[in-house]
Design a protein around this motif. Sequence first.
Motif, PDB file in Angstrom:
ATOM      1  N   THR A  99       0.834  -1.199   0.000  1.00  0.00           N
ATOM      2  CA  THR A  99       0.000   0.000   0.000  1.00  0.00           C
ATOM      3  C   THR A  99       0.872   1.255   0.000  1.00  0.00           C
ATOM      4  O   THR A  99       0.473   2.282  -0.557  1.00  0.00           O
ATOM      5  N   VAL A 100       2.051   1.166   0.599  1.00  0.00           N
ATOM      6  CA  VAL A 100       2.968   2.313   0.582  1.00  0.00           C
ATOM      7  C   VAL A 100       3.398   2.594  -0.857  1.00  0.00           C
ATOM      8  O   VAL A 100       3.360   3.734  -1.323  1.00  0.00           O
ATOM      9  N   ALA A 101       3.805   1.551  -1.582  1.00  0.00           N
ATOM     10  CA  ALA A 101       4.212   1.731  -2.980  1.00  0.00           C
ATOM     11  C   ALA A 101       3.041   2.257  -3.811  1.00  0.00           C
ATOM     12  O   ALA A 101       3.223   3.118  -4.677  1.00  0.00           O
ATOM     13  N   ASP A 102       1.863   1.761  -3.523  1.00  0.00           N
ATOM     14  CA  ASP A 102       0.681   2.165  -4.274  1.00  0.00           C
ATOM     15  C   ASP A 102       0.421   3.664  -4.164  1.00  0.00           C
ATOM     16  O   ASP A 102      -0.069   4.284  -5.110  1.00  0.00           O
ATOM     17  N   SER A 103       0.785   4.251  -3.036  1.00  0.00           N
ATOM     18  CA  SER A 103       0.550   5.678  -2.850  1.00  0.00           C
ATOM     19  C   SER A 103       1.494   6.548  -3.683  1.00  0.00           C
ATOM     20  O   SER A 103       1.237   7.734  -3.875  1.00  0.00           O
ATOM     21  N   TRP A 104       2.572   5.967  -4.209  1.00  0.00           N
ATOM     22  CA  TRP A 104       3.552   6.739  -4.983  1.00  0.00           C
ATOM     23  C   TRP A 104       3.277   6.713  -6.487  1.00  0.00           C
ATOM     24  O   TRP A 104       3.830   7.513  -7.236  1.00  0.00           O
ATOM     25  N   PHE A 105       2.473   5.767  -6.946  1.00  0.00           N
ATOM     26  CA  PHE A 105       2.266   5.602  -8.382  1.00  0.00           C
ATOM     27  C   PHE A 105       0.780   5.725  -8.721  1.00  0.00           C
ATOM     28  O   PHE A 105      -0.039   4.937  -8.240  1.00  0.00           O
ATOM     29  N   GLU A 106       0.457   6.701  -9.567  1.00  0.00           N
ATOM     30  CA  GLU A 106      -0.939   6.960  -9.926  1.00  0.00           C
ATOM     31  C   GLU A 106      -1.605   5.748 -10.547  1.00  0.00           C
ATOM     32  O   GLU A 106      -2.776   5.491 -10.310  1.00  0.00           O
ATOM     33  N   GLY A 107      -0.870   4.999 -11.345  1.00  0.00           N
ATOM     34  CA  GLY A 107      -1.436   3.828 -12.010  1.00  0.00           C
ATOM     35  C   GLY A 107      -1.293   2.548 -11.212  1.00  0.00           C
ATOM     36  O   GLY A 107      -1.480   1.458 -11.758  1.00  0.00           O
ATOM     37  N   GLY A 108      -0.958   2.665  -9.921  1.00  0.00           N
ATOM     38  CA  GLY A 108      -0.775   1.472  -9.097  1.00  0.00           C
ATOM     39  C   GLY A 108       0.380   0.630  -9.599  1.00  0.00           C
ATOM     40  O   GLY A 108       1.305   1.130 -10.249  1.00  0.00           O
ATOM     41  N   LYS A 109       0.327  -0.659  -9.330  1.00  0.00           N
ATOM     42  CA  LYS A 109       1.444  -1.521  -9.710  1.00  0.00           C
ATOM     43  C   LYS A 109       1.605  -1.676 -11.219  1.00  0.00           C
ATOM     44  O   LYS A 109       2.651  -2.097 -11.692  1.00  0.00           O
ATOM     45  N   ASP A 110       0.585  -1.301 -11.985  1.00  0.00           N
ATOM     46  CA  ASP A 110       0.684  -1.373 -13.447  1.00  0.00           C
ATOM     47  C   ASP A 110       1.163  -0.068 -14.066  1.00  0.00           C
ATOM     48  O   ASP A 110       1.243   0.051 -15.293  1.00  0.00           O
ATOM     49  N   ASP A 111       1.482   0.913 -13.228  1.00  0.00           N
ATOM     50  CA  ASP A 111       1.996   2.192 -13.717  1.00  0.00           C
ATOM     51  C   ASP A 111       3.289   1.936 -14.493  1.00  0.00           C
ATOM     52  O   ASP A 111       4.170   1.209 -14.030  1.00  0.00           O
TER      53      ASP A 111
END
Length: 170
Positions: A99-111
Amino acid sequence: MNDQDITAFWDRLSDVNAGFLGTQSGAARMVPMSHQLRDGDATIWFISARDTDLAEAAEQGSTAATYVVGEGSEGLYAVIEGKLIQNNDPALRDELWSTVADSWFEGGKDDPKVCILGLVPQTAEVWLTPKSGLSFAFNIAKAQLTGEHPDMGSHGAESAADLERLRKSA
């Protein structure tokens, strides 16, 4: 360091959230990075963005890097040197995602900016100190009374083979 100390290093490193990662050539300055460990894997993993100095250096091929960790509450201080690699395996990205990583990338893990970096340790200089402030205070008081040096834990430099062997057996 003995096998028990190296095992303690990996255990304590798994409880630490972040350190400073940079290339030894200076191509990428030292930056704070959050790391993750996988069972049986001696590589230290990082989620980064493709447009960072670190990712660009790793994209050129494996490059010499240093990771510095200092965490008093865990009694761990380490300078880990190795090769910085990039791994674009979607399964690894999915495994490491948080969830921490998810907050850094607008497209989530598929960004498309998401990049997975790994530090493959070659050497590590490690200091393991008592985790407890009370233990530290006791060692200092004892040293003052006896005139001996305090027992402040262990210190040693380890090779990649020892680090990897003991990580894979954990």
